[in-house]
Design a protein around this motif. Sequence first.
Motif, PDB file in Angstrom:
ATOM      1  N   LEU A  12       8.554   0.256  -1.612  1.00  0.00           N
ATOM      2  CA  LEU A  12       7.662  -0.828  -1.550  1.00  0.00           C
ATOM      3  C   LEU A  12       8.930  -2.915  -3.102  1.00  0.00           C
ATOM      4  CD1 LEU A  12       5.286  -2.670  -0.332  1.00  0.00           C
ATOM      5  CD2 LEU A  12       4.351  -2.246  -3.132  1.00  0.00           C
ATOM      6  N   PHE A  13       9.311  -3.071  -2.297  1.00  0.00           N
ATOM      7  CA  PHE A  13      10.000  -4.293  -3.090  1.00  0.00           C
ATOM      8  C   PHE A  13      11.050  -3.229  -3.103  1.00  0.00           C
ATOM      9  CE2 PHE A  13       5.955  -5.920  -4.267  1.00  0.00           C
ATOM     10  CZ  PHE A  13       5.590  -7.043  -3.545  1.00  0.00           C
ATOM     11  N   GLY A  14      11.457  -2.489  -2.576  1.00  0.00           N
ATOM     12  CA  GLY A  14      12.922  -2.068  -2.817  1.00  0.00           C
ATOM     13  C   GLY A  14      12.901  -0.407  -4.225  1.00  0.00           C
ATOM     14  N   ILE A  15      11.389  -0.849  -3.852  1.00  0.00           N
ATOM     15  CA  ILE A  15      11.848   0.446  -5.172  1.00  0.00           C
ATOM     16  C   ILE A  15      11.127   1.585  -4.409  1.00  0.00           C
ATOM     17  CG2 ILE A  15      10.148   1.475  -7.495  1.00  0.00           C
ATOM     18  CD1 ILE A  15       9.829  -2.123  -7.834  1.00  0.00           C
ATOM     19  N   PRO A  16      11.700   2.671  -4.296  1.00  0.00           N
ATOM     20  CA  PRO A  16      11.606   3.930  -3.915  1.00  0.00           C
ATOM     21  C   PRO A  16       9.617   4.787  -4.082  1.00  0.00           C
ATOM     22  CG  PRO A  16      13.172   4.471  -4.807  1.00  0.00           C
ATOM     23  CD  PRO A  16      13.350   3.177  -5.034  1.00  0.00           C
ATOM     24  N   LEU A  17       9.216   5.048  -3.824  1.00  0.00           N
ATOM     25  CA  LEU A  17       7.944   4.819  -4.494  1.00  0.00           C
ATOM     26  C   LEU A  17       7.518   6.643  -4.205  1.00  0.00           C
ATOM     27  CD1 LEU A  17       4.966   2.609  -2.411  1.00  0.00           C
ATOM     28  CD2 LEU A  17       6.163   2.924  -4.937  1.00  0.00           C
ATOM     29  N   TRP A  18       7.817   6.812  -2.601  1.00  0.00           N
ATOM     30  CA  TRP A  18       7.352   8.495  -2.805  1.00  0.00           C
ATOM     31  C   TRP A  18       7.870   9.400  -1.528  1.00  0.00           C
ATOM     32  CZ3 TRP A  18       3.280   6.019  -3.557  1.00  0.00           C
ATOM     33  CH2 TRP A  18       1.854   5.778  -2.411  1.00  0.00           C
ATOM     34  N   TYR A  19       8.537  10.149  -1.330  1.00  0.00           N
ATOM     35  CA  TYR A  19       8.538  10.622   0.466  1.00  0.00           C
ATOM     36  C   TYR A  19       7.201  11.014   1.079  1.00  0.00           C
ATOM     37  CZ  TYR A  19      13.655  10.523  -1.002  1.00  0.00           C
ATOM     38  OH  TYR A  19      15.106  10.676  -1.227  1.00  0.00           O
ATOM     39  N   PHE A  20       7.469  10.848   1.852  1.00  0.00           N
ATOM     40  CA  PHE A  20       6.616  11.597   3.138  1.00  0.00           C
ATOM     41  C   PHE A  20       6.547  12.547   4.065  1.00  0.00           C
ATOM     42  CE2 PHE A  20       2.246  10.655   5.736  1.00  0.00           C
ATOM     43  CZ  PHE A  20       2.553  10.779   6.928  1.00  0.00           C
ATOM     44  N   SER A  21       5.842  13.167   4.187  1.00  0.00           N
ATOM     45  CA  SER A  21       5.872  14.160   5.133  1.00  0.00           C
ATOM     46  C   SER A  21       3.976  14.571   5.366  1.00  0.00           C
ATOM     47  CB  SER A  21       5.906  16.020   4.660  1.00  0.00           C
ATOM     48  OG  SER A  21       5.388  16.079   3.234  1.00  0.00           O
ATOM     49  N   GLN A  22       3.558  14.926   6.944  1.00  0.00           N
ATOM     50  CA  GLN A  22       2.782  15.452   7.227  1.00  0.00           C
ATOM     51  C   GLN A  22       1.452  16.528   6.802  1.00  0.00           C
ATOM     52  OE1 GLN A  22       1.782  12.299   9.201  1.00  0.00           O
ATOM     53  NE2 GLN A  22       3.414  12.221  10.844  1.00  0.00           N
ATOM     54  N   SER A  23       0.568  15.990   6.333  1.00  0.00           N
ATOM     55  CA  SER A  23      -0.132  16.769   5.627  1.00  0.00           C
ATOM     56  C   SER A  23      -0.265  17.535   7.064  1.00  0.00           C
ATOM     57  CB  SER A  23      -1.151  17.132   4.840  1.00  0.00           C
ATOM     58  OG  SER A  23      -2.122  15.975   6.206  1.00  0.00           O
ATOM     59  N   PRO A  24      -1.494  19.235   6.545  1.00  0.00           N
ATOM     60  CA  PRO A  24      -1.746  19.835   7.182  1.00  0.00           C
ATOM     61  C   PRO A  24      -3.045  19.348   8.094  1.00  0.00           C
ATOM     62  CG  PRO A  24      -1.700  20.962   5.429  1.00  0.00           C
ATOM     63  CD  PRO A  24      -1.204  19.318   5.325  1.00  0.00           C
TER      64      PRO A  24
END
Lengths: 30, 196, 196
Positions: C55-67
Amino acid sequence: PLSGDPCSSPARLARTPYVVLSYVNGPPPV
Amino acid sequence: GITEAQARAIVDNALKLYSQDKTGMVDFALESGGGSILSTRCAETYETKTALLSLFGIPLWYFSQSPRVVIQPDIYPGNCWAFRGSQGYLVVRLSMQIRPTTFTLEHIPKTLSPTGNITSAPKDFAVYGLENEYQEEGELLGRFTYDQDGESLQMFPVPKRPEGAFQIVELRILSNWGHPEYTCLYRFRVHGEPVE
Amino acid sequence: GITEAQARAIVDNALKLYSQDKTGMVDFALESGGGSILSTRCAETYETKTALLSLFGIPLWYFSQSPRVVIQPDIYPGNCWAFRGSQGYLVVRLSMQIRPTTFTLEHIPKTLSPTGNITSAPKDFAVYGLENEYQEEGELLGRFTYDQDGESLQMFPVPKRPEGAFQIVELRILSNWGHPEYTCLYRFRVHGEPVE
């Protein structure tokens, strides 16, 4: 896995970095 | 008898209509297209406090579907707005001003209902055209009944062409098919003729 | 030869079934209907750290699909739960207590796989009925094999009608179709007869 056998115990989703949805008090309106 | 080419044409046309939101008609209530929920008047969302969202084991909040789902296309079981009792109101602002001609109401088919019935489905309902969102009694566009033994998606033509055009409509659910605690609204659509 | 009316009826019935979650059967595992994922076992989510949200160029987190995606209906490529290796167990709480009769497993069709194959698809699997979520060895309801050359959606009837009813089932994936690093689960459904 960092430690232990991953098959020996259930990995409760509570410890994962996901939002967990659980149904308490019955089913949702359908 | 028909030829293979004719059969293919029948299939293709049926698939084409199905892919056009199943109706091939503009839905002016659709949220992504510009529709929005203005209010629910006397209706109270049926708070079940059953769907608990948590993160790292910490409970965050109870989730329940908002009235917005009524103008969203996902109609999987549970993705409905539930209001307490069998009488509910929903004021919808359409994406533009139109002369309404048809309304569509959808509910899940009985075959997909975990309870085996659709007693939470709306039964008698009425739709009014409002001049503004605070108007208490707008122009009655029609009274209809959703048939629990009919198709999952039912369309209701307006009996008499309204003189005026509206950008705000009110959906009044007057009864349901027997559920004692709540009524579930899956999807409501408004079709019509845009006016300048 | 058939008449046009007969052809239309065939097409309409096919589309009707298609619109009923493709099976016309209640899925008691479906999250929106009341199903939920309780836990996983023998399975470590395959963390790719490839989908970065910022967001606004600031990395927040890595997303991965949950179960949770395994009991959600979206099966577009990528909307699967990936676990490391080819063995993974998933404990699912159903929306109500049922006598399971059939299981459905879905994977994306090969035609939609960017890699051209579906080696990440599950192969041999087993389903157990559990009395409670901590039970380690429940009642075996059946062993099955998802066929990578078969339909995208495959249904597996329980070979022998279980005596008991269950609200918790465990899906044990035992092997996959060759992917060396992970296995992807798109959607698992549980069908059956509700009991009081």
